[in-house]
Design an enzyme around this catalytic site. Structure first.
Site, short mmCIF file in Angstrom:
data_model
loop_
_atom_site.label_atom_id
_atom_site.label_comp_id
_atom_site.label_asym_id
_atom_site.label_seq_id
_atom_site.Cartn_x
_atom_site.Cartn_y
_atom_site.Cartn_z
N GLY A 12 46.07 51.11 41.83
CA GLY A 12 45.34 49.85 41.77
C GLY A 12 45.87 48.93 40.68
O GLY A 12 46.71 49.32 39.86
N ASP A 13 45.41 47.67 40.72
CA ASP A 13 45.78 46.65 39.73
C ASP A 13 47.28 46.38 39.68
O ASP A 13 47.83 46.06 38.63
CB ASP A 13 45.28 47.05 38.32
N LYS A 16 48.07 42.76 43.49
CA LYS A 16 47.89 42.42 44.92
C LYS A 16 47.36 41.00 45.07
O LYS A 16 47.80 40.26 45.95
CB LYS A 16 46.91 43.40 45.58
N GLY A 40 39.23 44.03 41.54
CA GLY A 40 39.30 42.83 40.71
C GLY A 40 40.68 42.25 40.93
O GLY A 40 41.67 42.82 40.48
N HIS A 41 40.76 41.16 41.67
CA HIS A 41 42.06 40.57 42.00
C HIS A 41 42.21 39.23 41.28
O HIS A 41 41.43 38.32 41.50
CB HIS A 41 42.19 40.38 43.52
N GLN A 225 42.37 48.44 45.68
CA GLN A 225 42.74 49.72 45.08
C GLN A 225 44.21 50.05 45.42
O GLN A 225 45.00 49.14 45.61
CB GLN A 225 41.80 50.85 45.53
N ARG A 304 37.76 47.85 30.77
CA ARG A 304 38.25 49.08 30.11
C ARG A 304 39.75 48.97 29.87
O ARG A 304 40.47 48.43 30.72
CB ARG A 304 38.01 50.30 31.03
P1 GDP Z 1 45.16 43.58 41.66
O1 GDP Z 1 43.87 44.29 41.51
O2 GDP Z 1 46.21 44.42 42.32
O3 GDP Z 1 45.03 42.24 42.33
O4 GDP Z 1 45.69 43.31 40.19
P2 GDP Z 1 44.81 42.76 38.94
O5 GDP Z 1 44.55 41.32 39.16
O6 GDP Z 1 43.67 43.64 38.65
O7 GDP Z 1 45.83 43.00 37.76
C1 GDP Z 1 47.07 42.42 37.77
C2 GDP Z 1 47.20 41.51 36.54
O8 GDP Z 1 48.57 41.21 36.37
C3 GDP Z 1 46.52 40.17 36.68
O9 GDP Z 1 46.05 39.78 35.42
C4 GDP Z 1 47.62 39.24 37.14
O10 GDP Z 1 47.43 37.89 36.76
C5 GDP Z 1 48.80 39.81 36.42
N1 GDP Z 1 50.10 39.69 37.07
C6 GDP Z 1 50.42 39.86 38.38
N2 GDP Z 1 51.75 39.77 38.53
C7 GDP Z 1 52.26 39.54 37.30
C8 GDP Z 1 53.59 39.41 36.78
O11 GDP Z 1 54.58 39.46 37.51
N3 GDP Z 1 53.71 39.22 35.45
C9 GDP Z 1 52.64 39.14 34.61
N4 GDP Z 1 52.86 38.96 33.32
N5 GDP Z 1 51.40 39.29 35.05
C10 GDP Z 1 51.21 39.50 36.37
P1 IMO Z 2 41.89 46.79 42.53
O1 IMO Z 2 41.66 46.32 43.95
C1 IMO Z 2 41.98 50.13 39.72
C2 IMO Z 2 39.04 53.32 40.35
C3 IMO Z 2 37.95 53.52 39.32
C4 IMO Z 2 37.78 55.03 39.41
C5 IMO Z 2 37.94 55.30 40.89
C6 IMO Z 2 36.64 55.41 41.66
O2 IMO Z 2 41.57 45.78 41.50
O3 IMO Z 2 43.25 47.37 42.42
P2 IMO Z 2 34.86 53.61 42.43
O4 IMO Z 2 34.01 52.66 41.65
O5 IMO Z 2 35.79 52.93 43.40
O6 IMO Z 2 34.08 54.70 43.08
O7 IMO Z 2 35.77 54.33 41.33
O8 IMO Z 2 38.69 54.20 41.41
N1 IMO Z 2 39.15 51.97 40.92
C7 IMO Z 2 40.13 51.10 40.64
N2 IMO Z 2 41.14 51.19 39.77
N3 IMO Z 2 41.86 49.04 40.52
C8 IMO Z 2 40.86 48.95 41.42
O9 IMO Z 2 40.79 47.95 42.32
C9 IMO Z 2 39.91 49.99 41.47
N4 IMO Z 2 38.80 50.20 42.21
C10 IMO Z 2 38.35 51.43 41.88
O10 IMO Z 2 38.36 53.12 38.05
O11 IMO Z 2 38.82 55.67 38.75
MG MG Z 3 42.53 44.80 40.00
#
Ligand code: GDP
Ligand code: IMO
Ligand code: MG
Length: 429
Positions: A12-13, A16, A40-41, A225, A304
């Site tokens: 995840g994170d 996307k 959280g996107h 995720q 976190r």
């Molecule tokens: P998601 O859950 O997969 O959509 O990812 P998140 O938004 O939770 O976390 C990705 C973080 O990385 C966000 O704060 C984005 O703004 C940031 N991000 C995405 N691509 C890049 C990149 O190429 N460089 C940097 N510095 N930040 C990025």
């Molecule tokens: P995005 O879409 C990262 C993790 C939680 C925990 C496990 C189970 O932003 O990539 P849950 O609340 O889903 O039952 O928790 O999954 N988790 C994520 N980790 N990015 C996410 O979403 C997540 N959604 C759930 O931290 O380990």
């Molecule tokens: Mg995220």
């Protein structure tokens, strides 16, 4: 006609939201297919950061934005997100919500918290947002769907039945006071108000999606995720309760696999994980701090600190197989700038043997040592880069190495948070 699924290739994170927002300019429709507000996107448009939990990232380009049947929906969060988008002058007109999506209630959140507390040190580290319990109810065939909340006559009785069921669980198993009659009336009224607000957006989204795909539109499926959090293919039990892999899109959007053309796996140039569970390339100490601070690696949903480690291609191999990834979208190349060398894990070593395939025994996984290849680092990637030729040679070399070692062609490289800081090497439609 092109239907492209975007999946998270790690835990995840991966970025996307950013990738989907970038590609949304080339799409007609974006669909969320699983998960809930545990996602959280982050999307950054013209210096403005937007953190979305439920509404698909296509909304910023005004594209048809669908919350599919596979999503578990907390209407309190969704309506808050809608208010936020409204305050940013972003039109909600293109939003559609599946009538079959399951709804999260306050008792799901209470149950999530109590289950985690009861597990103690073996807790999963969930987001405590009621995601798991809502999917439990769905599988147990006692869940409440959007269409059921919209049924003015039937909803009060269904809610009463579920609250009674939950009360016996909460009281007998967890010694919790449960929900009173006053709570029932409160929840009923709040959810009836949500129903009035959401009703204009609710429809049979599987039909909409089928029509869009078969009428030759470009449809993007936005996974939440990542593969290693998949209920079947992840690091069970340290997973979420849905299917982030590409197959999850077929079920969670109601689209047949023969209608899917491509799958793009979003992979960060390093690895992060929030929550508990094994993580073979996890780093502690200086390099971890460097990456965490350079990358502001703190959870979008929970705040976190994320655990960080080197890129793990054994993990990415699970994504390649289970999602049939056609392409990689490699993100955060800029975050690794300034390191003398960067490492990529290409295999594990377990009790003297080399493992090329991700092991599903957590015991084995915990005892695995990463086998690394090391590459020269690069000094800096300036802001606003959108051309391959503007990358330092060492950064180009790193991308080529990832492509070769993973066996997946790289279609996109993200080098910053802004929409424009993206290098597109191949069309994903
Ligand atoms: P998601 O859950 O997969 O959509 O990812 P998140 O938004 O939770 O976390 C990705 C973080 O990385 C966000 O704060 C984005 O703004 C940031 N991000 C995405 N691509 C890049 C990149 O190429 N460089 C940097 N510095 N930040 C990025
Ligand atoms: P995005 O879409 C990262 C993790 C939680 C925990 C496990 C189970 O932003 O990539 P849950 O609340 O889903 O039952 O928790 O999954 N988790 C994520 N980790 N990015 C996410 O979403 C997540 N959604 C759930 O931290 O380990
Ligand atoms: Mg995220």
């Amino acid at each position: 006609m092109t239907a492209t699924i975007i999946v998270g290739g790690q835990w995840g994170d991966e970025g996307k939201g950013k990738i989907v927002d970038y590609l949304a300019s080339q799409a007609d429709c974006v669909v969320r297919y699983q998960g809930g507000n545990n996602a959280g996107h982050t999307v950054v448009v013209h210096g403005r950061e937007h953190k979305m939990h439920l509404v698909p990232s296509g909304i910023f380009y005004g594209k048809l934005s669908i919350i599919g049947n596979g999503v578990v929906l907390d209407p309190a969060v969704l309506t808050r997100e809608m208010d936020y988008l409204g305050s940013q002058q972003i039109s909600l007109e293109p939003l559609r919500i599946s009538e079959c999506a399951h709804v999260i209630f306050p008792y799901h959140i209470r149950q999530d918290i109590l289950e985690e507390e009861q597990k103690g040190s073996s807790r999963i580290g969930t987001t405590r947002l009621g995601i798991g319990p809502a999917y439990q109810d769905k599988s147990a065939r006692v869940g409440i769907r959007v269409i059921d909340v919209l049924d003015g006559e039937g909803f009060p009785a269904v809610l009463r039945r579920n609250l009674d069921l939950k009360n016996s669980l909460l009281r007998r198993v967890y010694g919790d006071p449960g929900f009173s009659d006053g709570d029932y009336r409160d929840i009923l009224e709040r959810y009836q108000a949500f129903a009035r607000r959401l009703a204009p957006f609710v429809t049979d989204t599987a039909v909409l999606i089928h029509d869009a795909v078969t009428q030759g539109r470009n449809v993007l499926f936005e996974g939440a995720q990542g593969t290693l959090l998949d209920l079947d293919h992840g690091t069970y039990p340290y997973v979420t309760s849905s299917h982030p892999i590409a197959g999850g899109a077929c079920i969670g959007a109601g689209v047949g696999p023969t209608l899917i053309n491509r799958v793009v796996a979003v992979v960060k140039c390093y690895t992060t994980r929030v929550g508990d569970g094994p993580f073979p390339t996890e780093l502690k100490g200086e390099t971890a701090e460097f990456i965490r601070e350079a990358g502001h690696e703190y959870g979008t949903t929970t705040g976190r600190p994320r655990r960080v480690g080197w890129l793990d291609l054994v993990v990415v191999g699970v994504t390649r197989r289970t999602s049939g990834a056609s392409y990689l979208a490699l993100t955060r190349l800029d975050t690794l700038s300034g390191l003398e060398t960067v490492k990529i894990c290409v295999a594990y070593r377990h009790e003297g043997r080399r493992l090329d395939v991700f092991p599903h025994s957590l015991k084995v996984l915990a005892a695995c040592e990463p086998v690394y290849e090391e590459f020269p680092g690069w000094e800096d990637i300036g802001p606003g880069v959108s051309q391959w030729t503007d990358l330092p040679a060492a950064a180009q070399g790193y991308v080529k190495a990832v492509e070769e070692l993973s066996g997946i062609p790289v279609a996109m490289v993200s080098v910053g948070r802004e929409r424009v800081e993206t290098i597109q090497l191949a069309s994903v439609f």
